[in-house]
Every structure is written in C-alpha cells, then in structure tokens.
Design a protein around this motif. Structure first.
Motif, PDB file in Angstrom:
ATOM      1  N   GLY A  29       0.869  -1.168   0.000  1.00  0.00           N
ATOM      2  CA  GLY A  29       0.000   0.000   0.000  1.00  0.00           C
ATOM      3  C   GLY A  29       0.907   1.218   0.000  1.00  0.00           C
ATOM      4  O   GLY A  29       2.021   1.174   0.533  1.00  0.00           O
ATOM      5  N   ALA A  30       0.466   2.292  -0.619  1.00  0.00           N
ATOM      6  CA  ALA A  30       1.282   3.501  -0.680  1.00  0.00           C
ATOM      7  C   ALA A  30       0.398   4.730  -0.619  1.00  0.00           C
ATOM      8  O   ALA A  30      -0.789   4.678  -0.936  1.00  0.00           O
ATOM      9  CB  ALA A  30       2.124   3.530  -1.956  1.00  0.00           C
ATOM     10  N   ALA A  42      -2.982   4.287  -2.828  1.00  0.00           N
ATOM     11  CA  ALA A  42      -3.131   3.214  -3.810  1.00  0.00           C
ATOM     12  C   ALA A  42      -2.552   1.911  -3.279  1.00  0.00           C
ATOM     13  O   ALA A  42      -1.758   1.894  -2.344  1.00  0.00           O
ATOM     14  CB  ALA A  42      -2.421   3.598  -5.107  1.00  0.00           C
ATOM     15  N   GLY A  43      -2.956   0.855  -3.931  1.00  0.00           N
ATOM     16  CA  GLY A  43      -2.388  -0.468  -3.685  1.00  0.00           C
ATOM     17  C   GLY A  43      -1.737  -0.974  -4.954  1.00  0.00           C
ATOM     18  O   GLY A  43      -1.821  -0.350  -6.018  1.00  0.00           O
ATOM     19  N   THR A  44      -1.096  -2.100  -4.845  1.00  0.00           N
ATOM     20  CA  THR A  44      -0.458  -2.749  -5.984  1.00  0.00           C
ATOM     21  C   THR A  44      -1.498  -3.042  -7.066  1.00  0.00           C
ATOM     22  O   THR A  44      -2.613  -3.475  -6.761  1.00  0.00           O
ATOM     23  CB  THR A  44       0.172  -4.078  -5.530  1.00  0.00           C
ATOM     24  OG1 THR A  44       0.993  -3.836  -4.395  1.00  0.00           O
ATOM     25  CG2 THR A  44       0.985  -4.723  -6.637  1.00  0.00           C
ATOM     26  N   GLN A  56       4.085   3.492  -7.447  1.00  0.00           N
ATOM     27  CA  GLN A  56       3.916   3.973  -8.824  1.00  0.00           C
ATOM     28  C   GLN A  56       2.460   4.361  -9.082  1.00  0.00           C
ATOM     29  O   GLN A  56       2.186   5.384  -9.713  1.00  0.00           O
ATOM     30  CB  GLN A  56       4.354   2.904  -9.822  1.00  0.00           C
ATOM     31  CG  GLN A  56       5.837   2.653  -9.851  1.00  0.00           C
ATOM     32  CD  GLN A  56       6.195   1.420 -10.654  1.00  0.00           C
ATOM     33  OE1 GLN A  56       5.397   0.486 -10.790  1.00  0.00           O
ATOM     34  NE2 GLN A  56       7.404   1.408 -11.188  1.00  0.00           N
ATOM     35  N   THR A  57       1.536   3.565  -8.569  1.00  0.00           N
ATOM     36  CA  THR A  57       0.111   3.867  -8.757  1.00  0.00           C
ATOM     37  C   THR A  57      -0.286   5.144  -8.034  1.00  0.00           C
ATOM     38  O   THR A  57      -1.017   5.982  -8.585  1.00  0.00           O
ATOM     39  CB  THR A  57      -0.749   2.684  -8.279  1.00  0.00           C
ATOM     40  OG1 THR A  57      -0.323   1.491  -8.944  1.00  0.00           O
ATOM     41  CG2 THR A  57      -2.215   2.919  -8.583  1.00  0.00           C
ATOM     42  N   ALA A  89       9.862   7.079  -9.668  1.00  0.00           N
ATOM     43  CA  ALA A  89       8.545   7.682  -9.885  1.00  0.00           C
ATOM     44  C   ALA A  89       8.345   8.874  -8.954  1.00  0.00           C
ATOM     45  O   ALA A  89       7.862   9.933  -9.373  1.00  0.00           O
ATOM     46  CB  ALA A  89       7.449   6.639  -9.670  1.00  0.00           C
ATOM     47  N   VAL A  90       8.730   8.715  -7.682  1.00  0.00           N
ATOM     48  CA  VAL A  90       8.616   9.818  -6.731  1.00  0.00           C
ATOM     49  C   VAL A  90       9.531  10.963  -7.145  1.00  0.00           C
ATOM     50  O   VAL A  90       9.135  12.139  -7.123  1.00  0.00           O
ATOM     51  CB  VAL A  90       8.942   9.336  -5.294  1.00  0.00           C
ATOM     52  CG1 VAL A  90       9.020  10.510  -4.325  1.00  0.00           C
ATOM     53  CG2 VAL A  90       7.906   8.322  -4.833  1.00  0.00           C
ATOM     54  N   ARG A  91      10.741  10.652  -7.558  1.00  0.00           N
ATOM     55  CA  ARG A  91      11.712  11.673  -7.985  1.00  0.00           C
ATOM     56  C   ARG A  91      11.196  12.456  -9.198  1.00  0.00           C
ATOM     57  O   ARG A  91      11.357  13.673  -9.273  1.00  0.00           O
ATOM     58  CB  ARG A  91      13.051  11.011  -8.302  1.00  0.00           C
ATOM     59  CG  ARG A  91      14.147  11.980  -8.678  1.00  0.00           C
ATOM     60  CD  ARG A  91      15.494  11.290  -8.914  1.00  0.00           C
ATOM     61  NE  ARG A  91      15.412  10.254  -9.932  1.00  0.00           N
ATOM     62  CZ  ARG A  91      15.600   8.948  -9.718  1.00  0.00           C
ATOM     63  NH1 ARG A  91      15.865   8.483  -8.516  1.00  0.00           N
ATOM     64  NH2 ARG A  91      15.506   8.076 -10.708  1.00  0.00           N
TER      65      ARG A  91
END
Length: 116
Positions: A29-30, A42-44, A56-57, A89-91
């Motif tokens: 989870g993110a 989001a989740g995977t 990434q999501t 992705a965060v960068r």
C-alpha cells in the motif's frame, strides 16, 4: 524511527498506505502527499496487462489529478528496501530530495530514504 518522532502528516500517509494494503489485500500500500497537502492512496496493481507497484500507482494518481510536486511518500510492504523504480517515480514528480518512508505491515517506519 519511533512512531512519536514522525511528523503527524507523515504518520497520516503511513496510516493511509497501511489501510490500502489491508483493505485491498495487496502486497503493498502507498500514499503520497502533494505540495498542496492533498493525499493520494493506492495499492499494488497486478493485472495481466498492467503491473504497477503501489507507489507507482499513487504517483500516477497524483499526476492524473493535477499534482505539480510531492512533499512526501510512504510505502507499506514486507520488502526491506524501496524499489529503484518506485524511488524514480517519486523523484520524477517530487524531486531527488523527496522523502520516502518505508514501513512494515505493522505500520512501523523502518527507514526513510530520499527519492534521489
């Protein structure tokens, strides 16, 4: 890092990420927080035709919603490190100095790294 040492806004994204993982029964989870304070959770994603990590999501959701930058990101996972592709992705949206909190399934933050 102890739970009490976390900024309340960082604790919030860890909690949201943990909830997404549990609610959806996914490996990760993110959550990310944009420069206006909005959060994206989001989740995977694991479809036959599309595979995205939770982080990434979450970044994709932020971009699709018009976010221009990120303040912080969190991922809840059993992995010991934040994947290179996730940090990239965060960068891409937040810059190299954006903190990424890595927490275990219990929600305890094990490490904080930068996206760079």
């Amino acid at each position: 890092m102890t739970d009490s040492a976390l900024d309340p806004e960082d604790r919030k994204i860890v909690t949201l990420a943990r909830s997404a993982r549990a609610r959806n029964g996914v490996p990760e989870g993110a959550a990310v927080r944009d420069d206006t304070g909005r959060t994206y959770v989001a989740g995977t994603v694991a479809l036959d035709s599309l595979r995205l990590s939770a982080l990434q999501t979450a970044v994709a959701m932020a971009v699709a919603s018009g976010a221009k930058s990120l303040e912080a990101a969190a991922v809840v996972t059993e992995a010991e490190t934040v994947a290179v592709a996730d940090r990239a992705a965060v960068r891409d949206l937040g810059g190299a100095a954006t903190p990424v909190l890595l927490a275990g399934p219990d929600g305890v933050v094990r490490a904080t790294v930068t996206a760079g």
